[in-house]
Design a protein around this motif. Structure first.
Motif, PDB file in Angstrom:
ATOM      1  N   ILE A   1       0.835  -1.213   0.000  1.00 46.92           N
ATOM      2  CA  ILE A   1       0.000   0.000   0.000  1.00 46.92           C
ATOM      3  C   ILE A   1       0.866   1.258   0.000  1.00 46.92           C
ATOM      4  O   ILE A   1       0.622   2.182  -0.783  1.00 46.92           O
ATOM      5  CB  ILE A   1      -0.947  -0.011   1.217  1.00 46.92           C
ATOM      6  CG1 ILE A   1      -2.027  -1.071   1.028  1.00 46.92           C
ATOM      7  CG2 ILE A   1      -1.578   1.358   1.436  1.00 46.92           C
ATOM      8  CD1 ILE A   1      -2.860  -1.312   2.259  1.00 46.92           C
ATOM      9  N   LEU A   2       1.873   1.314   0.874  1.00 47.43           N
ATOM     10  CA  LEU A   2       2.681   2.528   0.992  1.00 47.43           C
ATOM     11  C   LEU A   2       3.416   2.898  -0.294  1.00 47.43           C
ATOM     12  O   LEU A   2       3.247   4.012  -0.795  1.00 47.43           O
ATOM     13  CB  LEU A   2       3.658   2.404   2.160  1.00 47.43           C
ATOM     14  CG  LEU A   2       3.035   2.425   3.548  1.00 47.43           C
ATOM     15  CD1 LEU A   2       4.128   2.316   4.606  1.00 47.43           C
ATOM     16  CD2 LEU A   2       2.209   3.651   3.771  1.00 47.43           C
ATOM     17  N   PRO A   3       4.229   2.005  -0.880  1.00 44.86           N
ATOM     18  CA  PRO A   3       4.918   2.413  -2.113  1.00 44.86           C
ATOM     19  C   PRO A   3       3.969   2.649  -3.273  1.00 44.86           C
ATOM     20  O   PRO A   3       4.228   3.509  -4.125  1.00 44.86           O
ATOM     21  CB  PRO A   3       5.850   1.244  -2.427  1.00 44.86           C
ATOM     22  CG  PRO A   3       5.881   0.404  -1.234  1.00 44.86           C
ATOM     23  CD  PRO A   3       4.677   0.702  -0.425  1.00 44.86           C
ATOM     24  N   GLY A   4       2.867   1.913  -3.318  1.00 40.39           N
ATOM     25  CA  GLY A   4       1.903   2.126  -4.394  1.00 40.39           C
ATOM     26  C   GLY A   4       1.325   3.528  -4.366  1.00 40.39           C
ATOM     27  O   GLY A   4       1.250   4.211  -5.403  1.00 40.39           O
ATOM     28  N   ASN A   5       0.926   3.977  -3.191  1.00 42.29           N
ATOM     29  CA  ASN A   5       0.365   5.330  -3.073  1.00 42.29           C
ATOM     30  C   ASN A   5       1.431   6.406  -3.257  1.00 42.29           C
ATOM     31  O   ASN A   5       1.168   7.457  -3.850  1.00 42.29           O
ATOM     32  CB  ASN A   5      -0.339   5.495  -1.727  1.00 42.29           C
ATOM     33  CG  ASN A   5      -1.666   4.791  -1.704  1.00 42.29           C
ATOM     34  OD1 ASN A   5      -2.436   4.873  -2.658  1.00 42.29           O
ATOM     35  ND2 ASN A   5      -1.943   4.084  -0.637  1.00 42.29           N
ATOM     36  N   ILE A   6       2.639   6.143  -2.771  1.00 48.42           N
ATOM     37  CA  ILE A   6       3.720   7.108  -2.986  1.00 48.42           C
ATOM     38  C   ILE A   6       4.054   7.210  -4.468  1.00 48.42           C
ATOM     39  O   ILE A   6       4.294   8.306  -4.986  1.00 48.42           O
ATOM     40  CB  ILE A   6       4.955   6.713  -2.144  1.00 48.42           C
ATOM     41  CG1 ILE A   6       4.647   6.918  -0.663  1.00 48.42           C
ATOM     42  CG2 ILE A   6       6.175   7.520  -2.551  1.00 48.42           C
ATOM     43  CD1 ILE A   6       5.690   6.374   0.278  1.00 48.42           C
ATOM     44  N   LEU A   7       4.005   6.079  -5.176  1.00 48.22           N
ATOM     45  CA  LEU A   7       4.247   6.089  -6.614  1.00 48.22           C
ATOM     46  C   LEU A   7       3.167   6.885  -7.347  1.00 48.22           C
ATOM     47  O   LEU A   7       3.475   7.631  -8.284  1.00 48.22           O
ATOM     48  CB  LEU A   7       4.320   4.658  -7.148  1.00 48.22           C
ATOM     49  CG  LEU A   7       4.635   4.489  -8.618  1.00 48.22           C
ATOM     50  CD1 LEU A   7       6.040   5.017  -8.902  1.00 48.22           C
ATOM     51  CD2 LEU A   7       4.524   3.035  -9.020  1.00 48.22           C
ATOM     52  N   ILE A   8       1.925   6.744  -6.937  1.00 53.27           N
ATOM     53  CA  ILE A   8       0.838   7.525  -7.542  1.00 53.27           C
ATOM     54  C   ILE A   8       1.082   9.014  -7.334  1.00 53.27           C
ATOM     55  O   ILE A   8       0.971   9.817  -8.265  1.00 53.27           O
ATOM     56  CB  ILE A   8      -0.522   7.094  -6.961  1.00 53.27           C
ATOM     57  CG1 ILE A   8      -0.897   5.698  -7.439  1.00 53.27           C
ATOM     58  CG2 ILE A   8      -1.620   8.086  -7.352  1.00 53.27           C
ATOM     59  CD1 ILE A   8      -2.114   5.118  -6.748  1.00 53.27           C
ATOM     60  N   ILE A   9       1.420   9.391  -6.112  1.00 55.45           N
ATOM     61  CA  ILE A   9       1.643  10.813  -5.806  1.00 55.45           C
ATOM     62  C   ILE A   9       2.830  11.355  -6.606  1.00 55.45           C
ATOM     63  O   ILE A   9       2.741  12.426  -7.210  1.00 55.45           O
ATOM     64  CB  ILE A   9       1.865  11.007  -4.288  1.00 55.45           C
ATOM     65  CG1 ILE A   9       0.572  10.699  -3.531  1.00 55.45           C
ATOM     66  CG2 ILE A   9       2.325  12.428  -3.990  1.00 55.45           C
ATOM     67  CD1 ILE A   9       0.748  10.625  -2.031  1.00 55.45           C
ATOM     68  N   CYS A  10       3.930  10.608  -6.621  1.00 57.51           N
ATOM     69  CA  CYS A  10       5.122  11.079  -7.352  1.00 57.51           C
ATOM     70  C   CYS A  10       4.865  11.169  -8.849  1.00 57.51           C
ATOM     71  O   CYS A  10       5.325  12.113  -9.502  1.00 57.51           O
ATOM     72  CB  CYS A  10       6.303  10.158  -7.073  1.00 57.51           C
ATOM     73  SG  CYS A  10       6.927  10.285  -5.396  1.00 57.51           S
ATOM     74  N   THR A  11       4.147  10.210  -9.401  1.00 56.79           N
ATOM     75  CA  THR A  11       3.853  10.245 -10.829  1.00 56.79           C
ATOM     76  C   THR A  11       3.020  11.462 -11.190  1.00 56.79           C
ATOM     77  O   THR A  11       3.294  12.154 -12.184  1.00 56.79           O
ATOM     78  CB  THR A  11       3.109   8.956 -11.245  1.00 56.79           C
ATOM     79  OG1 THR A  11       3.906   7.830 -10.910  1.00 56.79           O
ATOM     80  CG2 THR A  11       2.812   8.956 -12.731  1.00 56.79           C
ATOM     81  N   ILE A  12       2.012  11.756 -10.390  1.00 60.57           N
ATOM     82  CA  ILE A  12       1.149  12.901 -10.673  1.00 60.57           C
ATOM     83  C   ILE A  12       1.909  14.211 -10.501  1.00 60.57           C
ATOM     84  O   ILE A  12       1.755  15.142 -11.293  1.00 60.57           O
ATOM     85  CB  ILE A  12      -0.111  12.847  -9.787  1.00 60.57           C
ATOM     86  CG1 ILE A  12      -0.989  11.665 -10.225  1.00 60.57           C
ATOM     87  CG2 ILE A  12      -0.889  14.150  -9.865  1.00 60.57           C
ATOM     88  CD1 ILE A  12      -2.147  11.388  -9.312  1.00 60.57           C
ATOM     89  N   ARG A  13       2.756  14.281  -9.484  1.00 64.96           N
ATOM     90  CA  ARG A  13       3.504  15.523  -9.246  1.00 64.96           C
ATOM     91  C   ARG A  13       4.594  15.769 -10.290  1.00 64.96           C
ATOM     92  O   ARG A  13       4.874  16.909 -10.641  1.00 64.96           O
ATOM     93  CB  ARG A  13       4.137  15.508  -7.856  1.00 64.96           C
ATOM     94  CG  ARG A  13       3.144  15.473  -6.731  1.00 64.96           C
ATOM     95  CD  ARG A  13       2.456  16.796  -6.578  1.00 64.96           C
ATOM     96  NE  ARG A  13       1.526  16.717  -5.458  1.00 64.96           N
ATOM     97  CZ  ARG A  13       0.324  17.230  -5.477  1.00 64.96           C
ATOM     98  NH1 ARG A  13      -0.102  17.876  -6.519  1.00 64.96           N
ATOM     99  NH2 ARG A  13      -0.463  17.122  -4.445  1.00 64.96           N
TER     100      ARG A  13
END
Length: 127
Positions: A38-50
């Motif tokens: 869950i943690l890296p998946g959500n961090i990856l989503i945030i980083c990709t969008i940013r």
């Protein structure tokens, strides 16, 4: 004259999902693997969008915030549960229980509000 109960609750005893050591280790591995996905998946989503300049619409902004709230939501109870798989006396203080309950409801309500805004954004885009 009535007698009153003046006892004060200071901690709760958590019975957990299992009392056997082998099952607790299996559950620890399962819940830890879920948490670590869950943690890296959500961090990856945030980083990709940013980091991607093409993802600037309102829906991507809301999606990044939803991923951020999901990190908080999964981090409220999971660490305490993972710790309790290894300790003999599974307790939580009254203040800790109230704090977990407050943040669980606060972040959950924030996610519901954000999902409502996302649904309205899609409705406005379609209509």
């Amino acid at each position: 004259m009535e007698t009153a109960n003046y006892t004060k609750v200071t901690e709760f005893i958590l019975t957990g999902l299992s009392q056997t050591r082998e099952v607790q280790l299996v559950l620890f591995v399962i819940f830890l693997s879920f948490y670590l996905f869950i943690l890296p998946g959500n961090i990856l989503i945030i980083c990709t969008i940013r980091l991607d300049p093409h993802l600037t619409s309102a829906m991507y902004f809301l999606l990044a915030n939803l991923a951020f709230l999901d990190i908080w939501y999964s981090s409220i109870t999971a660490p305490k549960m993972l710790i309790d798989f290894f300790v003999e006396r599974k307790i939580i203080s009254f203040g800790g229980c109230i704090a977990q309950l407050f943040f669980l409801h606060f972040v959950g309500a924030s996610e519901i509000f954000l999902l409502t805004v996302m649904a309205f954004d899609r409705y406005a885009a379609i209509c």
